[in-house]
Design an enzyme around this catalytic site. Structure first.
Site, PDB file in Angstrom:
ATOM      1  N   ASP A 261       0.735  -1.004  -0.106  1.00 28.02           N
ATOM      2  CA  ASP A 261      -0.042   0.124  -0.115  1.00 28.02           C
ATOM      3  C   ASP A 261       0.924   1.410   0.022  1.00 28.02           C
ATOM      4  O   ASP A 261       2.064   1.001   0.128  1.00 28.02           O
ATOM      5  CB  ASP A 261      -0.839  -0.029   1.255  1.00 28.02           C
ATOM      6  N   GLU A 464     -10.050   7.514   4.996  1.00 32.66           N
ATOM      7  CA  GLU A 464      -9.137   6.951   5.302  1.00 32.66           C
ATOM      8  C   GLU A 464      -9.059   7.573   6.944  1.00 32.66           C
ATOM      9  O   GLU A 464      -9.815   7.810   7.557  1.00 32.66           O
ATOM     10  CB  GLU A 464      -7.865   6.822   4.909  1.00 32.66           C
TER      11      GLU A 464
END
Ligand code: GLC
Length: 603
Positions: A261, A464
């Site tokens: 990621d 997020e």
């Protein structure tokens, strides 16, 4: 296939191999550099869009990267680039795209067939942009609504997540777009829902809850898996050889490639190259190194030459990447400009929007309906108001045009706000207050001329860690798209209580209810919130989650063209869950259990 991979791999130099393992972000790499460094993949971070952000601009960008990657000469082998985007609820970066409800709303539908159809439509709109890979589906099994990414999870029930996993993968990949099961593993189970935090569970629970949905994704042939930025029992997933090499690749037999990621390797060690070595040796194959990609390439090359990374590990990584590119048919595909799907006329089409509108209808969960206030009569005089009543951006949530989403209607072309859907079916409806958080506070309309009021309230878009609910403090500086250091942005708030996060909602609901008019509250949110006060003051209460561009789906159900069928994909808290990151957490009282949901027409 294996033969083709082996033959090509045998021709590759170390530089070409390491280049295939490297994924810069589009703002930090040119087509010339793609060729010079033999880059295997480029990505768009959320909201990173070329030109005027129309499909044609995306096709032009992809065509330039593809052409560079395919320019074979004495130094460079023709290996087609793979471009990745976060098309997690439609290809929502791109203006005019069909934007679906976020995953939590899809979970409320309990309709795997529709999830597959959503994958097919999403893939068509991804390929319209000349893109071949999406970082979806998220298979997080979210437990704590304080997590800013709760809306990216289908459900707290691993069986429901598993039921959807294979179908979304199939819908995407059967339509020519590589899928990505993410984030491996346990991203939805961190303590107190802290994004990129620590999932403290024993291995039995990790497997039963968090790895289980991946089995279905692997059975559906998912081509890529993305590693989680979170930790398991204090150890970062990005350096976890047991979880990646032994469990995912060994025991579960995953044959595609594993991608890191965003800057996910950075926290593994103080020395960047040491961190890279740890991540490669843990079994990661491709590295999302948006800005630091040149340091990654140079460092890895050096450490391979020193023998710190076995060439067999490099060959395994590259073989997996090549295998995926062959399986995707990339080597046979014409250049992006020349592909049938590029600039496809179905992009944002009415047909696609109907699929999204059906998903909106099925995602709505009716939590309260006193005295059968719903369904509303289409001829009734309805006062529509609230900060989210006429705000297509707000109803889409994060990962929409911008990473953090957008407010207002300007950036969401096509589609309908909740108000626009109501106006289309109820000629006597009136919108009061132009929406936005500035909805006139204090002054209230005189409602004696109206039969009912629909008040649309809820959260502003976030993504997020910026959606986390916890004490103020920088959101994990230096990771993801956030500026490092004290300037790092803050979490959404420190409570799940809507009355504390957005007091204008309760003021409006109570103010209108005090005039005696029946109040129908529609909540736009990425997760269950503590709304006990708002519920008490409302005659009817609907959880609409983040419905996306087709807000008219809400009116379809409010006025009874379709009944409410949605059921809660996760428990709805009556109070703030207990504890912070340092404690065991634990659930506050449950107000409505998972599976709860009323119907409005069946008496
Ligand atoms: C983000 C997210 C991941 C996303 C990636 C690329 O930080 O964690 O889900 O796919 O970066 O935008």
């Amino acid at each position: 296939m294996q033969e083709q991979v082996a033959v090509l791999l045998a021709r590759m130099t170390l530089d070409q191999k390491i280049g295939q393992m490297t994924q810069p972000e589009r703002m930090h790499v040119t087509p010339d550099e793609v060729k010079r460094y033999h880059i295997g993949s480029v990505l768009s971070g959320g909201g990173s869009c070329p030109g005027d952000n129309r499909p044609a601009d995306w096709v032009a960008m992809n065509d330039a990267y593809w052409a560079a990657s395919m320019e074979e000469d004495g130094d460079h082998l023709a290996i087609p680039i793979l471009y990745g985007v976060d098309a997690i609820h439609g290809n929502a970066n791109v203006l005019g795209a069909t934007i679906f409800p976020h995953n939590i709303g899809l979970g409320a539908m309990r309709d795997p067939d529709l999830v597959e159809r959503i994958g097919v439509v999403t893939a068509r709109e991804v390929r319209a942009a000349g893109v071949d890979w999406t970082f979806a589906p998220t298979l997080a099994v979210a437990h704590d609504p304080r997590w800013g990414r709760t809306y990216e999870s289908f459900s707290e029930d691993p069986e429901l997540v598993a039921a959807y996993a294979g179908r979304m993968v199939k819908g995407l990949q059967d339509s020519g777009v590589a899928a990505c099961a993410k984030h491996w593993v346990g991203d939805g189970g961190t303590r107190a829902g802290v994004d990129q935090g620590d999932t403290v569970v024993d291995e039995e629970e990790l497997r039963r809850v968090h790895t289980a949905p991946y089995t279905a994704a692997l059975e559906a042939g998912v081509l890529t898996v993305m590693v989680s930025l979170s930790s398991w029992n204090g150890e970062k997933c990005h350096g976890h050889r047991y979880l990646i090499q032994d469990v995912l690749k060994g025991e579960m037999g995953f044959r595609g490639f594993v991608v890191s990621d965003w800057n996910g390797i950075d926290p593994l060690a103080d020395d960047y190259t040491e961190a890279a070595v740890m991540a490669v040796n843990a079994g990661i194959d491709m590295f999302m190194v948006p800005e630091t990609w040149q340091a990654f390439i140079a460092g890895l090359r050096e450490r391979v030459e020193w023998g710190h990374v076995p060439i067999e590990r490099i060959d395994d990584a590259v073989a997996r990447i090549l295998r995926v590119k062959f399986l995707c048919g990339l080597f046979e595909r014409p250049r992006p400009w020349g592909r049938r799907g590029s600039n496809g006329s179905s992009f944002g089409s009415r047909e696609h929007r109907e699929v999204a509108r059906e998903a909106v209808r099925k995602s709505l969960v009716l939590l309260k309906n006193d005295a059968g206030v719903l369904p509303l009569d289409k001829g009734a005089r309805i006062l529509v108001t609230g900060p989210a009543a006429h705000d297509r951006g707000r109803q889409c949530g994060g990962f929409t045009v911008e990473w953090q989403g957008v407010g207002g209607n300007g950036a969401i072309e096509g589609g309908t706000s909740v108000w626009e859907g109501i106006r289309a079916v109820a000629p006597e409806a009136v919108l009061w207050g132009e929406g936005g958080d500035g909805t006139a506070v204090g002054e209230l309309p005189d409602t004696h001329d109206f039969d009912a009021t629909v008040v649309v309230v809820g959260e502003r878009p976030y993504a997020e860690g910026l959606g986390d609910i916890r004490e103020p403090g920088p959101v994990r500086p230096g990771t993801n798209h956030l500026p490092a250091g004290p300037g790092a942005l803050q979490p959404y708030g420190n409570t799940l209580e809507l009355a504390a996060l957005h007091p204008e909602a309760l003021r409006l609901i109570r103010g209108l209810a005090a005039q005696g008019i029946p109040v129908v509250t529609v909540l736009i949110s990425g997760r269950p919130l503590v709304v006990s006060a708002e519920l008490d003051a409302s005659r009817a209460f609907v959880s609409a989650w983040l419905p996306g561009s087709e807000g008219a789906g809400v009116a379809d159900v409010l006025f009874g063209d379709h009944d409410f069928v949605g059921r809660l994909p996760m428990a709805w808290p009556g109070e703030m869950p207990g504890g912070g990151e340092g404690t065991e957490g634990g659930r506050g009282g449950v107000l409505f259990p998972r599976g709860y949901g009323l119907s409005a027409t069946r008496k």
